[in-house]
Scaffold this active site. Structure first.
Site, PDB file in Angstrom:
ATOM      1  N   GLU A  27      -3.749 -10.208   3.632  1.00  0.00           N
ATOM      2  CA  GLU A  27      -4.889  -9.842   4.483  1.00  0.00           C
ATOM      3  C   GLU A  27      -5.965 -10.924   4.459  1.00  0.00           C
ATOM      4  O   GLU A  27      -6.563 -11.236   5.494  1.00  0.00           O
ATOM      5  CB  GLU A  27      -5.501  -8.504   4.018  1.00  0.00           C
ATOM      6  N   GLU A  86       0.844  -1.212   0.000  1.00  0.00           N
ATOM      7  CA  GLU A  86       0.000   0.000   0.000  1.00  0.00           C
ATOM      8  C   GLU A  86       0.876   1.258   0.000  1.00  0.00           C
ATOM      9  O   GLU A  86       0.599   2.231  -0.712  1.00  0.00           O
ATOM     10  CB  GLU A  86      -0.943  -0.024   1.209  1.00  0.00           C
TER      11      GLU A  86
HETATM   12  C1  1HE Z   1       6.421  -8.903  11.997  1.00  0.00           C
HETATM   13  C2  1HE Z   1       5.758  -8.752  10.769  1.00  0.00           C
HETATM   14  C3  1HE Z   1       4.540  -8.020  10.769  1.00  0.00           C
HETATM   15  C4  1HE Z   1       7.546  -9.908  10.435  1.00  0.00           C
HETATM   16  N1  1HE Z   1       4.100  -7.536  11.941  1.00  0.00           N
HETATM   17  N2  1HE Z   1       5.938  -8.388  13.136  1.00  0.00           N
HETATM   18  N3  1HE Z   1       1.880  -8.782   6.910  1.00  0.00           N
HETATM   19  C5  1HE Z   1       2.079 -10.123   6.843  1.00  0.00           C
HETATM   20  O1  1HE Z   1       1.171 -10.903   7.017  1.00  0.00           O
HETATM   21  C6  1HE Z   1       3.485 -10.558   6.576  1.00  0.00           C
HETATM   22  C7  1HE Z   1       4.050 -11.262   7.806  1.00  0.00           C
HETATM   23  N4  1HE Z   1       5.483 -11.530   7.688  1.00  0.00           N
HETATM   24  C8  1HE Z   1       5.990 -12.571   6.967  1.00  0.00           C
HETATM   25  O2  1HE Z   1       5.290 -13.293   6.281  1.00  0.00           O
HETATM   26  C9  1HE Z   1       7.486 -12.804   7.096  1.00  0.00           C
HETATM   27  O3  1HE Z   1       7.940 -12.099   8.234  1.00  0.00           O
HETATM   28  C10 1HE Z   1       8.299 -12.327   5.861  1.00  0.00           C
HETATM   29  C11 1HE Z   1       7.978 -13.236   4.655  1.00  0.00           C
HETATM   30  C12 1HE Z   1       8.004 -10.865   5.495  1.00  0.00           C
HETATM   31  C13 1HE Z   1       9.811 -12.395   6.208  1.00  0.00           C
HETATM   32  O4  1HE Z   1      10.118 -13.707   6.684  1.00  0.00           O
HETATM   33  P1  1HE Z   1      11.460 -13.950   7.542  1.00  0.00           P
HETATM   34  O5  1HE Z   1      11.576 -15.422   7.741  1.00  0.00           O
HETATM   35  O6  1HE Z   1      12.601 -13.242   6.887  1.00  0.00           O
HETATM   36  O7  1HE Z   1      11.252 -13.188   8.945  1.00  0.00           O
HETATM   37  P2  1HE Z   1      10.383 -13.651  10.224  1.00  0.00           P
HETATM   38  O8  1HE Z   1      11.193 -14.609  11.057  1.00  0.00           O
HETATM   39  O9  1HE Z   1       9.024 -14.097   9.830  1.00  0.00           O
HETATM   40  O10 1HE Z   1      10.198 -12.286  11.003  1.00  0.00           O
HETATM   41  C14 1HE Z   1      11.266 -11.658  11.696  1.00  0.00           C
HETATM   42  C15 1HE Z   1      10.650 -10.858  12.829  1.00  0.00           C
HETATM   43  O11 1HE Z   1       9.800  -9.845  12.271  1.00  0.00           O
HETATM   44  C16 1HE Z   1       9.745 -11.709  13.706  1.00  0.00           C
HETATM   45  O12 1HE Z   1       9.803 -11.168  15.006  1.00  0.00           O
HETATM   46  P3  1HE Z   1      10.742 -11.863  16.149  1.00  0.00           P
HETATM   47  O13 1HE Z   1      10.540 -11.022  17.367  1.00  0.00           O
HETATM   48  O14 1HE Z   1      10.227 -13.269  16.270  1.00  0.00           O
HETATM   49  O15 1HE Z   1      12.148 -11.808  15.602  1.00  0.00           O
HETATM   50  C17 1HE Z   1       8.383 -11.469  13.132  1.00  0.00           C
HETATM   51  O16 1HE Z   1       7.332 -11.668  14.076  1.00  0.00           O
HETATM   52  C18 1HE Z   1       8.491  -9.994  12.784  1.00  0.00           C
HETATM   53  N5  1HE Z   1       7.516  -9.622  11.753  1.00  0.00           N
HETATM   54  N6  1HE Z   1       6.469  -9.389   9.816  1.00  0.00           N
HETATM   55  C19 1HE Z   1       4.792  -7.722  13.078  1.00  0.00           C
HETATM   56  N7  1HE Z   1       3.859  -7.809   9.653  1.00  0.00           N
HETATM   57  C20 1HE Z   1      -3.160  -0.774   6.708  1.00  0.00           C
HETATM   58  S1  1HE Z   1      -3.690  -2.332   6.767  1.00  0.00           S
HETATM   59  C21 1HE Z   1      -2.430  -3.310   6.164  1.00  0.00           C
HETATM   60  C22 1HE Z   1      -2.702  -4.738   6.495  1.00  0.00           C
HETATM   61  C23 1HE Z   1      -1.483  -5.585   6.354  1.00  0.00           C
HETATM   62  O17 1HE Z   1      -0.410  -5.100   6.085  1.00  0.00           O
HETATM   63  S2  1HE Z   1      -1.730  -7.254   6.600  1.00  0.00           S
HETATM   64  C24 1HE Z   1      -0.232  -7.964   6.129  1.00  0.00           C
HETATM   65  C25 1HE Z   1       0.682  -8.144   7.309  1.00  0.00           C
END
Ligand code: 1HE
Length: 258
Positions: free
Chosen positions: A133, A113
């Site tokens: 989403e 976005e």
């Molecule tokens: C996060 C987020 C997040 C990572 N919010 N903390 N977005 C999503 O659904 C995407 C979610 N994220 C992923 O699918 C993956 O993180 C990735 C593919 C982007 C990257 O994977 P990877 O293996 O490199 O990293 P990871 O181990 O998943 O994440 C590293 C850290 O970032 C981990 O935290 P930690 O404390 O365990 O190290 C994750 O929890 C954190 N992290 N993504 C919070 N999104 C205005 S409305 C918009 C609506 C949306 O955007 S919905 C889509 C949300």
């Protein structure tokens, strides 16, 4: 609220402002503080800056909304939160300077976005796009339902949300998600090169492209054509346009393609 400057680096390089999202440990997930930091930056573009580049630290442009904050919101807070995203992304799209986004790795959900509110998108080969989403049981809330259909069409956006599928950098450029794919690594070099070219345009031309063209696209044909005539007349009557036309006619300006 935490200090947003902890997650944003801002570097002025002559006529360009390089804005870097700097939260790689959370894959540049966008929490409220970071979003408001973007609003502050794009609301106060320094004098003399003519274009901006929005890029990111680490392997990913942005993993979208910080999902850890989503869990705590009630319905009214959720509505205000979505409207806050709209306000901030409008600030980028309808601000004072064109913005070139440099994408890599995850450009998903709210990250896509933000990218779609920028004026030009350059994708490194590692870029992948998704709208998870649907899989998270929510709906887009940062303007994607308005901006993405203009880039890729409503049915392609619906497909991305129905299926949660991942779109590669190459498919993304074909679909219209980005304008450029950079084959060898460094998208920032390409983004800066494009921003420098954009900064050389007459300010009235950049204003028209940022503020008038999208309104024409949202209008009926007759209103759009009238707006086009008004904008064309204003642009042609500016001193800068007259100087540029004279430069061409007297052989001082570059030809197309030079
Ligand atoms: C996060 C987020 C997040 C990572 N919010 N903390 N977005 C999503 O659904 C995407 C979610 N994220 C992923 O699918 C993956 O993180 C990735 C593919 C982007 C990257 O994977 P990877 O293996 O490199 O990293 P990871 O181990 O998943 O994440 C590293 C850290 O970032 C981990 O935290 P930690 O404390 O365990 O190290 C994750 O929890 C954190 N992290 N993504 C919070 N999104 C205005 S409305 C918009 C609506 C949306 O955007 S919905 C889509 C949300």
């Amino acid at each position: 609220m935490p200090d947003p400057s902890a997650w944003l680096n801002v570097d002025q390089q002559d006529e360009l402002l390089i804005v870097t999202i700097n939260r790689p440990e959370k894959r540049n997930a966008i929490n409220d503080a970071l979003l408001l930091g973007l609003e502050a930056v794009f609301s106060a573009i320094p004098d003399g800056v003519k274009a901006a580049v929005l890029c990111a630290e680490g392997q990913h442009f942005s993993a979208g909304l910080d999902l850890s904050e989503l869990q705590e919101r009630d319905i009214v807070d959720g509505l205000h939160h979505s409207r806050m995203w709209h306000r901030v992304l409008d600030r980028i799209q309808f601000g004072t300077v064109p913005v070139v986004a440099v994408l890599k790795g995850a450009c998903v959900g709210g990250g896509l976005e933000i990218a779609s509110a920028c004026h030009i998108r350059v994708a490194e080969q590692s870029t992948f796009y998704a709208l998870p989403e649907g899989q998270r049981g929510i709906f887009v809330g940062g303007g994607a339902s308005v901006r993405l259909p203009k880039l890729i069409g409503m049915s392609r956006m619906a497909d991305m949300m129905f299926t949660g599928r991942v779109v590669s950098a190459d498919e993304g450029v074909w679909m219209g998600l980005s304008h450029y794919v950079v084959l060898d690594g460094d998208g920032l070099t390409k983004g800066i090169e494009l921003a420098k070219r954009i900064a050389k345009n007459a300010p009235m031309t950049n204003y028209a492209l940022m503020h008038v063209l999208p309104r024409i696209a949202d209008s009926s044909q007759s209103e759009g054509l009238l707006m086009e005539s008004l904008m064309a007349t204003i642009a042609q009557s500016s001193t800068e346009a007259k100087d540029r036309l004279r430069d061409f006619l007297e052989g001082r300006a570059k030809k197309v393609g030079e």
